[in-house]
Design a protein around this motif. Structure first.
Motif, PDB file in Angstrom:
ATOM      1  N   ARG A   1      43.385  52.124  43.936  1.00 40.23           N
ATOM      2  CA  ARG A   1      43.636  51.107  43.117  1.00 40.23           C
ATOM      3  C   ARG A   1      42.688  49.853  43.523  1.00 40.23           C
ATOM      4  O   ARG A   1      41.956  49.182  42.648  1.00 40.23           O
ATOM      5  N   ALA A   2      42.948  49.518  44.754  1.00 42.05           N
ATOM      6  CA  ALA A   2      41.827  48.537  45.225  1.00 42.05           C
ATOM      7  C   ALA A   2      40.351  48.817  45.086  1.00 42.05           C
ATOM      8  O   ALA A   2      39.863  47.903  44.682  1.00 42.05           O
ATOM      9  N   ALA A   3      39.970  50.122  45.206  1.00 40.73           N
ATOM     10  CA  ALA A   3      38.758  50.358  45.287  1.00 40.73           C
ATOM     11  C   ALA A   3      38.251  50.210  43.719  1.00 40.73           C
ATOM     12  O   ALA A   3      36.982  49.814  43.485  1.00 40.73           O
ATOM     13  N   VAL A   4      39.332  50.642  42.906  1.00 46.00           N
ATOM     14  CA  VAL A   4      38.820  50.524  41.265  1.00 46.00           C
ATOM     15  C   VAL A   4      38.599  49.025  41.076  1.00 46.00           C
ATOM     16  O   VAL A   4      37.711  48.710  40.364  1.00 46.00           O
ATOM     17  N   ILE A   5      39.338  48.160  41.428  1.00 43.08           N
ATOM     18  CA  ILE A   5      39.531  46.627  41.007  1.00 43.08           C
ATOM     19  C   ILE A   5      38.209  46.139  41.759  1.00 43.08           C
ATOM     20  O   ILE A   5      37.538  45.338  41.084  1.00 43.08           O
ATOM     21  N   ALA A   6      37.699  46.413  42.681  1.00 40.75           N
ATOM     22  CA  ALA A   6      36.627  46.012  43.468  1.00 40.75           C
ATOM     23  C   ALA A   6      35.275  46.248  42.853  1.00 40.75           C
ATOM     24  O   ALA A   6      34.251  45.607  42.705  1.00 40.75           O
ATOM     25  N   GLU A   7      35.167  47.679  42.266  1.00 37.64           N
ATOM     26  CA  GLU A   7      34.246  48.120  41.325  1.00 37.64           C
ATOM     27  C   GLU A   7      34.043  47.580  39.942  1.00 37.64           C
ATOM     28  O   GLU A   7      32.867  47.650  39.418  1.00 37.64           O
ATOM     29  N   ASN A   8      35.286  47.126  39.299  1.00 41.86           N
ATOM     30  CA  ASN A   8      35.276  46.868  37.730  1.00 41.86           C
ATOM     31  C   ASN A   8      35.700  45.469  37.488  1.00 41.86           C
ATOM     32  O   ASN A   8      35.626  45.279  36.513  1.00 41.86           O
ATOM     33  N   TYR A   9      35.842  44.700  38.433  1.00 44.89           N
ATOM     34  CA  TYR A   9      36.252  43.242  38.231  1.00 44.89           C
ATOM     35  C   TYR A   9      35.494  42.473  39.116  1.00 44.89           C
ATOM     36  O   TYR A   9      35.139  42.472  40.115  1.00 44.89           O
ATOM     37  N   ALA A  10      35.009  41.233  38.550  1.00 48.86           N
ATOM     38  CA  ALA A  10      34.390  40.151  39.012  1.00 48.86           C
ATOM     39  C   ALA A  10      35.219  39.605  40.451  1.00 48.86           C
ATOM     40  O   ALA A  10      36.337  39.499  40.287  1.00 48.86           O
ATOM     41  N   HIS A  11      34.442  39.069  41.382  1.00 52.13           N
ATOM     42  CA  HIS A  11      35.274  38.826  42.762  1.00 52.13           C
ATOM     43  C   HIS A  11      36.134  37.518  42.250  1.00 52.13           C
ATOM     44  O   HIS A  11      37.308  37.233  42.970  1.00 52.13           O
ATOM     45  N   ASP A  12      35.943  36.840  41.005  1.00 54.86           N
ATOM     46  CA  ASP A  12      36.303  35.727  40.792  1.00 54.86           C
ATOM     47  C   ASP A  12      37.080  35.905  39.496  1.00 54.86           C
ATOM     48  O   ASP A  12      37.463  34.937  38.740  1.00 54.86           O
ATOM     49  N   VAL A  13      37.580  37.085  39.072  1.00 58.28           N
ATOM     50  CA  VAL A  13      38.233  37.341  37.905  1.00 58.28           C
ATOM     51  C   VAL A  13      39.441  36.460  37.721  1.00 58.28           C
ATOM     52  O   VAL A  13      40.155  36.076  38.754  1.00 58.28           O
ATOM     53  N   VAL A  14      39.789  36.300  36.419  1.00 61.22           N
ATOM     54  CA  VAL A  14      40.935  35.272  36.304  1.00 61.22           C
ATOM     55  C   VAL A  14      41.926  36.392  35.328  1.00 61.22           C
ATOM     56  O   VAL A  14      41.405  36.785  34.389  1.00 61.22           O
ATOM     57  N   TRP A  15      43.119  36.588  35.415  1.00 59.23           N
ATOM     58  CA  TRP A  15      43.873  37.489  34.874  1.00 59.23           C
ATOM     59  C   TRP A  15      45.031  36.262  34.471  1.00 59.23           C
ATOM     60  O   TRP A  15      45.951  35.887  34.964  1.00 59.23           O
ATOM     61  N   HIS A  16      45.325  36.232  33.025  1.00 52.93           N
ATOM     62  CA  HIS A  16      46.194  35.748  32.418  1.00 52.93           C
ATOM     63  C   HIS A  16      47.379  36.581  31.963  1.00 52.93           C
ATOM     64  O   HIS A  16      47.130  37.449  30.988  1.00 52.93           O
ATOM     65  N   GLU A  17      48.548  36.292  32.462  1.00 56.79           N
ATOM     66  CA  GLU A  17      49.987  37.185  32.103  1.00 56.79           C
ATOM     67  C   GLU A  17      50.663  35.968  31.441  1.00 56.79           C
ATOM     68  O   GLU A  17      50.508  34.786  31.264  1.00 56.79           O
ATOM     69  N   PRO A  18      51.520  36.514  30.597  1.00 61.93           N
ATOM     70  CA  PRO A  18      52.555  35.519  29.854  1.00 61.93           C
ATOM     71  C   PRO A  18      53.123  34.522  30.664  1.00 61.93           C
ATOM     72  O   PRO A  18      53.461  33.525  30.130  1.00 61.93           O
TER      73      PRO A  18
END
Length: 124
Positions: free
Chosen positions: A25-42
């Motif tokens: 999971r961490a490897a997929v995140i490193a490859e497919n998300y910007a280092h400064d990604v912002v994730w908005h949850e409810p």
């Protein structure tokens, strides 16, 4: 390989939030998300890959036998991707939560992710 916004939406749902192995999971995140990604949850905002890795692990731990299922094809418009989902117990059980993910992308990675819950189904 540069992924399209629609491809990134499928990766986000199936290869991150359905992935039980924390290293994968961490490897997929490193490859497919910007280092400064912002994730908005409810109920919160997560900043950066480290927060995303931590929060994805928390969600897996809360309901380890639940899975996300897409509710149709991923779509895209310019740099925006969208994918509806259902979330609930595996094995063909009715979903508990319905919603959608919408993401802004740049250069083949997700830079901003919005998770919107549209319906919470009571347990049967």
């Amino acid at each position: 390989m540069t992924r399209s916004p629609a491809d990134l939406m499928r990766v986000n749902l199936l290869e991150v939030f359905n992935e039980p192995d924390p290293d994968r999971r961490a490897a997929v995140i490193a490859e497919n998300y910007a280092h400064d990604v912002v994730w908005h949850e409810p109920d919160r905002i997560n900043h950066g890959r480290t927060d995303l890795v931590r929060r994805a692990a928390e969600l897996r731990a809360e309901n380890p036998d639940w899975v996300f299922r897409p509710t149709g094809a991923a779509s895209e418009l310019d740099d925006i991707g969208h994918l509806g989902f259902e979330y609930g117990p595996a094995g063909g059980h009715p979903p508990t939560i319905s919603g959608m993910d919408i993401a802004r992308t740049r250069d083949g990675v997700i830079t901003e992710l919005y998770t919107i819950v549209t319906e919470i189904h009571p347990p049967s």
